[in-house]
Design a protein around this motif. Structure first.
Motif, PDB file in Angstrom:
ATOM      1  N   UNK A  42       0.797  -1.220   0.000  1.00 42.49           N
ATOM      2  CA  UNK A  42       0.000   0.000   0.000  1.00 42.49           C
ATOM      3  C   UNK A  42       0.824   1.261   0.000  1.00 42.49           C
ATOM      4  N   UNK A  43       1.978   1.222   0.661  1.00 41.37           N
ATOM      5  CA  UNK A  43       2.806   2.415   0.839  1.00 41.37           C
ATOM      6  C   UNK A  43       4.271   2.019   0.667  1.00 41.37           C
ATOM      7  N   UNK A  44       5.036   2.844  -0.059  1.00 36.82           N
ATOM      8  CA  UNK A  44       6.462   2.583  -0.239  1.00 36.82           C
ATOM      9  C   UNK A  44       7.254   3.799   0.248  1.00 36.82           C
ATOM     10  N   UNK A  45       8.420   3.518   0.816  1.00 38.79           N
ATOM     11  CA  UNK A  45       9.239   4.554   1.447  1.00 38.79           C
ATOM     12  C   UNK A  45      10.419   4.959   0.573  1.00 38.79           C
ATOM     13  N   UNK A  46      10.689   6.262   0.555  1.00 32.10           N
ATOM     14  CA  UNK A  46      11.963   6.795   0.086  1.00 32.10           C
ATOM     15  C   UNK A  46      12.580   7.527   1.263  1.00 32.10           C
ATOM     16  N   UNK A  47      13.770   7.104   1.679  1.00 34.18           N
ATOM     17  CA  UNK A  47      14.510   7.857   2.689  1.00 34.18           C
ATOM     18  C   UNK A  47      15.173   9.034   1.989  1.00 34.18           C
ATOM     19  N   UNK A  48      14.863  10.232   2.436  1.00 35.43           N
ATOM     20  CA  UNK A  48      15.249  11.447   1.708  1.00 35.43           C
ATOM     21  C   UNK A  48      16.446  12.127   2.354  1.00 35.43           C
ATOM     22  N   UNK A  49      17.455  12.411   1.531  1.00 33.96           N
ATOM     23  CA  UNK A  49      18.582  13.237   1.964  1.00 33.96           C
ATOM     24  C   UNK A  49      18.936  14.176   0.818  1.00 33.96           C
ATOM     25  N   UNK A  52      -2.262  15.229  -0.556  1.00 36.81           N
ATOM     26  CA  UNK A  52      -1.684  15.058   0.780  1.00 36.81           C
ATOM     27  C   UNK A  52      -2.145  13.765   1.440  1.00 36.81           C
ATOM     28  N   UNK A  53      -3.351  13.296   1.121  1.00 37.65           N
ATOM     29  CA  UNK A  53      -3.858  12.078   1.747  1.00 37.65           C
ATOM     30  C   UNK A  53      -3.088  10.835   1.315  1.00 37.65           C
ATOM     31  N   UNK A  54      -2.274  10.949   0.267  1.00 34.66           N
ATOM     32  CA  UNK A  54      -1.474   9.821  -0.203  1.00 34.66           C
ATOM     33  C   UNK A  54      -0.049   9.851   0.331  1.00 34.66           C
ATOM     34  N   UNK A  55       0.254  10.810   1.202  1.00 34.16           N
ATOM     35  CA  UNK A  55       1.626  10.984   1.684  1.00 34.16           C
ATOM     36  C   UNK A  55       1.662  10.946   3.211  1.00 34.16           C
ATOM     37  N   UNK A  56       2.589  10.161   3.745  1.00 33.15           N
ATOM     38  CA  UNK A  56       2.817  10.084   5.188  1.00 33.15           C
ATOM     39  C   UNK A  56       4.262  10.498   5.468  1.00 33.15           C
ATOM     40  N   UNK A  57       4.558  11.805   5.504  1.00 35.55           N
ATOM     41  CA  UNK A  57       5.940  12.247   5.740  1.00 35.55           C
ATOM     42  C   UNK A  57       6.395  11.860   7.142  1.00 35.55           C
ATOM     43  N   UNK A  58       7.649  11.433   7.246  1.00 35.00           N
ATOM     44  CA  UNK A  58       8.168  10.953   8.532  1.00 35.00           C
ATOM     45  C   UNK A  58       9.448  11.677   8.924  1.00 35.00           C
ATOM     46  N   UNK A  59       9.696  11.721  10.226  1.00 36.43           N
ATOM     47  CA  UNK A  59      10.980  12.197  10.737  1.00 36.43           C
ATOM     48  C   UNK A  59      11.173  11.721  12.168  1.00 36.43           C
ATOM     49  N   UNK A  60      12.444  11.487  12.523  1.00 42.63           N
ATOM     50  CA  UNK A  60      12.783  11.209  13.916  1.00 42.63           C
ATOM     51  C   UNK A  60      12.863  12.496  14.736  1.00 42.63           C
TER      52      UNK A  60
END
Length: 338
Positions: A13-20, A175-183
């Motif tokens: 359902x959801x795929x991650x890209x770790x962004x730098x 925006x409903x298709x995006x789950x931005x993440x951060x520590x």
């Protein structure tokens, strides 16, 4: 390519890209800003001399014993985007005994295999968005903590956080298709304040429960602090919290896996939970290792992976789970009709 089509078949359902970011402040997908020396061929290319710490061969004594292991540190921020795109991805590994750059690129762990590997194509963040749109999946980019001092050449942390969101908006991703993440809680609060639609699904990744331990084991005092912080997090607009698996479970008197005090506190505060990471542990006959540390005594076979997943899904009520081998989650979802 075929691997991503395979993920679609597994109904990811959801795929991650770790962004730098690169030296010219362009966003790219990497698990860490400074992992190019072990995840790409950079040390064997002309770009090697641009690395923060160029390759240094292992030092051997007269008997051939390694006195000082080989080393290197190569960061995306060392090179421009055009230079980054010339590199080839590989299995994350290095050979500490290497005396040449070519040998340093080897060292795949014995529990992995290079049998099916081939030089990988490195991706920009924008390219990952286009790929995920084509696959029809949702997206969960992680804004990786910078390994360089911020601001970086005038590029502030806030600009970095904003640029990531801007690339979804430019691509027309709702925006409903995006789950931005951060520590970093400040990143999450920035999105909540400045990009409220994306901020509603911003995910606060919780490493605070183990960060102060050199072996990254759960620290009871920090665990209790995070439990106490749940109402405050919710009041600040944090709707999603993502801790490691072990934070969400514990053992009862019969050594059965049950929801933890942390999980119950999040439920009580109205915070959605996402767990990480399934299928990253070694054979579970000896307790499952780091990701299962609060329930090690109740783990004794590989089937306990499914037991853990069932407790997380049915009792803890997680909204999602990160997995290195998502066929397991797909199998479970099919069995449960999810």
């Amino acid at each position: 390519g075929d691997r991503f089509r395979g993920l679609k078949l597994m109904r990811i359902g959801i795929i991650e890209c770790d962004v730098t970011f690169t030296k010219d402040k362009e966003l790219v997908c990497r698990h860490s800003q400074c992992d190019l020396h072990t995840t790409t061929n950079i040390v064997a290319t002309p770009l090697a001399n641009k690395c923060s710490k160029p390759f240094t061969p292992a030092q051997l004594d007269a008997s051939g014993k390694v006195v000082k292991p080989a080393s290197a540190e190569c960061c995306t921020s060392d090179i421009t985007l055009s230079e980054f795109k010339t590199l080839k991805g590989k299995m994350d590994a290095s050979n500490p005994n290497a005396t040449t750059a070519a040998d340093y690129l080897k060292g795949t762990a014995n529990f992995r295999t290079d049998l099916y590997t081939a030089p990988g194509t490195l991706m920009t963040h924008q390219e990952s968005i286009a790929l995920f749109q084509k696959l029809g999946t949702k997206m969960t980019p992680e804004l990786k903590s910078a390994s360089v001092k911020m601001p970086f050449d005038g590029f502030t942390q806030q600009q970095y956080a904003q640029k990531m969101i801007d690339e979804y908006k430019a691509a027309g991703v709702p925006a409903c298709d995006v789950f931005p993440q951060s520590f970093e809680l400040d990143d999450v609060l920035y999105w909540i304040k400045h990009e409220s639609e994306f901020g509603q699904q911003a995910v606060y990744l919780d490493d605070k429960v183990y960060k102060n331990d050199p072996d990254e084991n759960l620290v009871p005092a920090d665990y209790q602090k995070q439990i106490a912080a749940m109402p405050s997090l919710k009041a600040q607009g944090v709707n999603y919290l993502a801790p490691p698996l072990f934070t969400l479970v514990e053992l009862d008197a019969n050594n059965d896996i049950v929801p933890s005090a942390y999980a119950k506190a999040a439920q009580a505060a109205g915070i959605n939970l996402i767990a990480w990471t399934l299928e990253r542990s070694y054979p579970m006959t000896t307790g499952g290792g780091w990701y299962y540390q609060t329930v090690n005594k109740g783990i004794n076979n590989d089937g306990d992976t499914m037991k853990m997943l069932d407790v997380l899904a049915q009792d803890v009520g997680i909204k999602g789970i990160f997995s290195d081998w998502p066929a397991t989650v797909t199998y479970y979802a099919n069995c449960k009709g999810l």
